[in-house]
Design a protein around this motif. Structure first.
Motif, PDB file in Angstrom:
ATOM      1  N   ALA A 102       0.854  -1.197   0.000  1.00  0.00           N
ATOM      2  CA  ALA A 102       0.000   0.000   0.000  1.00  0.00           C
ATOM      3  C   ALA A 102       0.880   1.234   0.000  1.00  0.00           C
ATOM      4  N   GLY A 103       0.583   2.187  -0.950  1.00  0.00           N
ATOM      5  CA  GLY A 103       1.350   3.422  -1.052  1.00  0.00           C
ATOM      6  C   GLY A 103       0.783   4.520  -0.185  1.00  0.00           C
ATOM      7  N   ALA A 104       1.505   5.642  -0.162  1.00  0.00           N
ATOM      8  CA  ALA A 104       1.078   6.783   0.637  1.00  0.00           C
ATOM      9  C   ALA A 104      -0.126   7.476   0.035  1.00  0.00           C
ATOM     10  N   ASP A 105      -0.299   7.430  -1.279  1.00  0.00           N
ATOM     11  CA  ASP A 105      -1.409   8.108  -1.936  1.00  0.00           C
ATOM     12  C   ASP A 105      -2.668   7.253  -1.990  1.00  0.00           C
ATOM     13  N   GLY A 106      -2.705   6.148  -1.296  1.00  0.00           N
ATOM     14  CA  GLY A 106      -3.904   5.298  -1.267  1.00  0.00           C
ATOM     15  C   GLY A 106      -3.871   4.146  -2.264  1.00  0.00           C
ATOM     16  N   LYS A 107      -2.875   4.110  -3.150  1.00  0.00           N
ATOM     17  CA  LYS A 107      -2.789   2.992  -4.091  1.00  0.00           C
ATOM     18  C   LYS A 107      -2.355   1.720  -3.363  1.00  0.00           C
ATOM     19  N   GLU A 108      -2.916   0.601  -3.803  1.00  0.00           N
ATOM     20  CA  GLU A 108      -2.587  -0.675  -3.175  1.00  0.00           C
ATOM     21  C   GLU A 108      -2.559  -1.769  -4.235  1.00  0.00           C
ATOM     22  N   THR A 109      -1.557  -2.575  -4.177  1.00  0.00           N
ATOM     23  CA  THR A 109      -1.421  -3.715  -5.085  1.00  0.00           C
ATOM     24  C   THR A 109      -1.480  -4.999  -4.259  1.00  0.00           C
ATOM     25  N   LYS A 110      -2.428  -5.909  -4.623  1.00  0.00           N
ATOM     26  CA  LYS A 110      -2.621  -7.150  -3.876  1.00  0.00           C
ATOM     27  C   LYS A 110      -2.237  -8.353  -4.727  1.00  0.00           C
ATOM     28  N   TRP A 111      -1.979  -9.401  -4.043  1.00  0.00           N
ATOM     29  CA  TRP A 111      -1.667 -10.664  -4.717  1.00  0.00           C
ATOM     30  C   TRP A 111      -2.924 -11.511  -4.754  1.00  0.00           C
ATOM     31  N   ASP A 112      -3.280 -12.086  -5.908  1.00  0.00           N
ATOM     32  CA  ASP A 112      -4.524 -12.834  -6.071  1.00  0.00           C
ATOM     33  C   ASP A 112      -4.389 -14.313  -5.721  1.00  0.00           C
ATOM     34  N   GLY A 113      -3.170 -14.777  -5.468  1.00  0.00           N
ATOM     35  CA  GLY A 113      -2.976 -16.207  -5.194  1.00  0.00           C
ATOM     36  C   GLY A 113      -3.370 -16.591  -3.774  1.00  0.00           C
ATOM     37  N   THR A 114      -3.241 -17.905  -3.500  1.00  0.00           N
ATOM     38  CA  THR A 114      -3.545 -18.459  -2.174  1.00  0.00           C
ATOM     39  C   THR A 114      -2.243 -18.848  -1.490  1.00  0.00           C
ATOM     40  N   VAL A 115      -2.137 -18.496  -0.236  1.00  0.00           N
ATOM     41  CA  VAL A 115      -0.917 -18.786   0.523  1.00  0.00           C
ATOM     42  C   VAL A 115      -0.869 -20.275   0.847  1.00  0.00           C
TER      43      VAL A 115
END
Length: 237
Positions: A102-115
């Protein structure tokens, strides 16, 4: 999006979906871990540097396991002194799977896989076709036979054998009326004894002597006697 984080005195470049091995962290397997010390964020050609960290940026991950790392050998030697020392060390480390940045400007990148929570020890056992038991399962498997033994009902104790009667003495046995009656009946029913062995020997006929041959006496009489040796005259000497 990628980020550079700091943990355990080291820096790591991570992005969602990466498998990260860091110094030991507190927590149970499956727990969520958040890193607040983000030194840099990058997305394409855009780069955000922290001073020293990027405010509001976080990196989230899931703890898979805490294990011992590979052994490191420490060898010491002093030449010409016969001094040699070898030691080993295995550092405790935590394995993480990065799930989001998660960035400071509200952007967030998530991983779609399963742990996947499969540990390295289990993967090694599978590769060698061995059965793997987790540390908790090993203790349960060891305690199962003991629990079964305690749960099983105890067999009833064997009844004590009756005390053996003391053996009767010879006098008591002979004084028993039943024994006396048995002895009397045995005497009346006893068979007649046979003639003594001495009388039987006397009654047996003697064996006849073997006849002598007719020529034996004649041969003894006809045999010449040996002549006596002449005596030496001692006076002549």
């Amino acid at each position: 999006m990628y980020a550079v984080i700091k943990t355990g005195g080291k820096q790591y470049r991570v992005q969602p979906g990466d498998l990260l091995v860091v110094e030991k962290l507190d927590g149970e397997p499956g727990a969520n871990v958040a890193f607040g010390e983000v030194l840099m964020l990058g997305e394409g050609e855009a780069i955000t540097l922290g001073a020293p960290t990027v405010a509001g940026a976080t990196v989230s991950a899931t703890l898979i396991e805490t294990r011992k790392g590979e052994k490191v050998k420490i060898f010491k030697k002093i030449r010409r002194q016969g001094y040699r020392r070898t030691k080993g060390h295995r550092q405790i480390e935590s394995v993480l799977r990065v799930t989001s940045i998660a960035g400071a400007d509200g952007k967030e990148t998530k991983w779609d896989g399963t742990v996947d929570m499969t540990t390295k020890a289990e993967l090694n056992a599978r590769s060698r076709n061995l059965k793997f038991l987790a540390p908790g399962a090993e203790a349960e498997a060891a305690a199962a036979p003991k629990a079964a033994k305690t749960a099983a009902p105890k067999a009833p104790a064997k009844a004590k054998a009756a005390p053996k009667a003391k053996a009767d003495t010879a006098e008591e046995v002979l004084a028993d009326p039943a024994v006396i009656a048995a002895m009397d009946s045995a005497e009346t029913n006893a068979p007649v004894a046979e003639a003594p062995v001495a009388e039987a020997k006397k009654a047996a006929p003697k064996k006849a002597a073997a006849p002598k041959a007719e020529g034996d006496d004649e041969t003894k009489a006809a045999a010449p006697k040996k002549a006596a040796a002449p005596k030496k005259d001692k006076s002549a000497e």
